[in-house]
Design an enzyme around this catalytic site. Structure first.
Site, PDB file in Angstrom:
ATOM      1  N   ASP A   1       0.816  -1.217   0.000  1.00  0.00           N
ATOM      2  CA  ASP A   1       0.000   0.000   0.000  1.00  0.00           C
ATOM      3  C   ASP A   1       0.850   1.268   0.000  1.00  0.00           C
ATOM      4  O   ASP A   1       2.058   1.245   0.277  1.00  0.00           O
ATOM      5  CB  ASP A   1      -0.958   0.017   1.199  1.00  0.00           C
ATOM      6  CG  ASP A   1      -0.246  -0.041   2.541  1.00  0.00           C
ATOM      7  OD1 ASP A   1       0.761  -0.771   2.658  1.00  0.00           O
ATOM      8  OD2 ASP A   1      -0.691   0.650   3.480  1.00  0.00           O
TER       9      ASP A   1
ATOM     10  N   GLU B   1       0.022  -0.976   5.642  1.00  0.00           N
ATOM     11  CA  GLU B   1       1.157  -0.556   6.452  1.00  0.00           C
ATOM     12  C   GLU B   1       1.083   0.924   6.798  1.00  0.00           C
ATOM     13  O   GLU B   1       1.514   1.349   7.865  1.00  0.00           O
ATOM     14  CB  GLU B   1       2.479  -0.848   5.718  1.00  0.00           C
ATOM     15  CG  GLU B   1       3.732  -0.713   6.591  1.00  0.00           C
ATOM     16  CD  GLU B   1       4.390   0.671   6.564  1.00  0.00           C
ATOM     17  OE1 GLU B   1       5.298   0.901   7.346  1.00  0.00           O
ATOM     18  OE2 GLU B   1       3.966   1.536   5.732  1.00  0.00           O
TER      19      GLU B   1
END
Lengths: 368, 368
Positions: free
Chosen positions: B77, B135
């Site tokens: 991400d 994350e």
């Protein structure tokens, strides 16, 4: 007037009249109904007055050709209602209290002034009565600002009494007030690598240190003690939880004695913060008002009130400063504790209404 | 998979593969298309791996029965796009740069890992590859939190490499981080009568003073210097321009060396602020990670990289701390300058991609 105004009876008992005025809601910007009612009451009951309407301000005066003229002013608006209308009565600790928005700030004073405007048909001094709007908002919107600009003759007087709450004592003059924005600059960086940045919040440290250690002046003028105050009233800074902020600022409020001009006040704050790497910007300021208690009309007023009336300095800024700016000494005199103004539990002791009314009647020669 | 995933070609040139990965937008919460593409590429090109899909995380590993296992992980991400997709190439000052959201944090590392996962069919150590989601958001939502809880065997390893940007150097371990809310209380009052109140903003003065004067420890561990940082990252207070505030608070961020536990870190901050009349509350904390560079697998990795590779301490907190918490020494190693992560102009030198790829291939015995 194109619409029906609730009726006010200025010859009613002072408590009843005050409740009538309180119960016409008049949060700043919504004063018309109350201004209409005040104007109607004066036109119906005070043929001795020359009356003029200006926006939602009602101006009235005697024109008896007296040597001196005293101006009595009260604002019609209130801060927003907080579930505290209509008015109510209660007794606490044996004290009868009138509760409701505006009771203290300052419809009690307005009621006393409206009643006396009707009653004082033949006073020893000429009287000017001003019931005005937009006091609880920005100074530029205050209708006294407009009146002073467009009809300055209405503000001419030898002495002025503002009906702000003073617990029926006299509070002379007022301190000035100034807002300053103090900004520290730094350099943004990741908070795990602060050595490549400069923390702007930390840079405010010596500013707060000097404010915390500041010893404020107490100025005694005409026997009244004005205590100055210099405070941070707001502080802000921060970008994100992992960033060293590159900017932080504090809003300072300096309340200065009325013997000090705004220019002197600004210079003083700059001196207090001298040498600190911060930007200082004055964002707002208003001069205070000297009490002028040694002037002839003030002395006459104080003498009429008698020995029992408390005389203090007014610490908070009020519109008396507007009169002072026109060269007119001015005092605050009205029912209610100023510390209760704007609170949700705004109220006044009912006895303050009669105390103010009686004192002013004595001064105007209406009372034995 | 019930829907078509954009195809990734893990055998393409590393620059092309990186661009393919960047151009599949995957802001936190929207990782599915990229996870699908990574899973499809591994299933098509890496028959030597056992592959498992868990939410939007793709887990893969060799099961060759080697003595040691090394885990390589990268998150899929990114932070929100800022008009910086699709990717583009540019040359500045003679340096070819790949520009776009995620280029630095950390799709460059993901591309290198994906390519090597396909190429390293017979490594000397067993390899675990983890491509994970969430994350860039709260730690509780990070899929490694779930994997550690539900499939802890997938995180077992003797050494871990996280593909966070390090400009193709090695950054060992990471500092811990703690947030604390420091609150001062006072007593509200009108700012024209401050003597009846207590200014809570002024009460923060000694807090800022100690922070400004604070000399942070530098801890040298395995030859790497971790510089601690203690900062106010936010400050707030203030009720209104004419009120002495009764509450003011500062948010502190303490970045502490990995030889210090969160408990020790909290005790240290409390010691720094000892004796001040403030409330201190820890609102967030995460331990750091020791670099473990003296462990056998770490030494083997560093030797393979060769003399020219820069080895530093990682100052910012990263997910290496999660591996450290499981007893696995871990380093950060990936293309791109970490200071460019999250910026609108996020980019990496194209040469970093080849440098990381070549170094890891050398370590894995794929390069002469």
């Amino acid at each position: 007037m194109n619409h029906a105004a609730p009726a006010l009876d200025p010859r009613a008992d002072i408590l009843d009249l005050t409740r009538q005025i309180i119960d016409i809601e008049s949060v700043s910007g919504n004063e018309r109904a109350l201004a209409d009612a005040v104007e109607a009451a004066l036109r119906a009951h005070a043929p001795h007055l020359r009356i003029e309407r200006d926006g939602d301000t009602v101006l009235a005066r005697t024109e008896l050709g007296r040597d001196q003229r005293v101006l009595l002013a009260g604002h019609l608006d209130t801060v927003p209602v907080a579930g505290n209308l209509p008015s109510s009565l209660r007794t606490r600790d044996g004290v009868e209290e009138l509760v409701g928005r505006g009771s203290c700030d300052m419809k009690g004073g307005v009621a006393v002034f409206l009643q006396l405007a009707v009653e004082a048909a033949e006073p020893d001094v000429d009287l000017t009565w001003i019931f005005y709007d937009h006091e609880e908002v920005a100074a530029a919107d205050n209708s006294l600002t407009r009146i002073a600009r467009e009809k300055p003759q209405w503000l001419e007087a030898d002495f002025a009494i503002l009906g702000e709450p003073t617990s029926a004592g006299v509070e002379g003059g007022c301190k000035g007030t100034m807002k300053l924005e103090v900004t520290a600059h730094g350099k943004a960086a990741h908070s795990a690598r602060d050595w490549v940045g400069e923390n702007a919040i930390h840079a405010l440290s010596p500013v707060l240190e000097r404010l915390a250690a500041y010893e404020a002046r107490r100025a005694v003028i005409d026997g009244l003690e004005y205590r100055e105050c210099l405070n941070a009233v707001a502080i802000s800074g921060g970008i994100a939880g992992n960033v060293i902020p590159d900017r932080a600022s504090a809003t300072l409020n300096y309340r200065f004695a009325p013997d000090t001009s705004p220019e002197q006040a600004e210079a003083h704050v700059r001196e207090v913060l001298a040498g600190l790497p911060v930007d200082i910007e004055v964002t707002d300021s208003a001069a205070g008002a000297l009490p002028g208690l040694d002037t002839a009309p003030a002395r006459a007023f104080l003498e009429a009130l008698g020995e029992g009336v408390r005389i203090d300095a007014k610490q908070g800024w009020t519109d008396v400063a507007r009169f002072a700016a026109l060269g007119t000494p001015a005092v605050n005199f009205g029912p209610g504790d100023p510390l209760l103004a704007h609170t949700d539990d705004e109220h006044i002791p009912v006895a303050d209404l009669a105390a103010c009314r009686t004192a002013l009647r004595r001064w105007l020669g209406l009372e034995a």
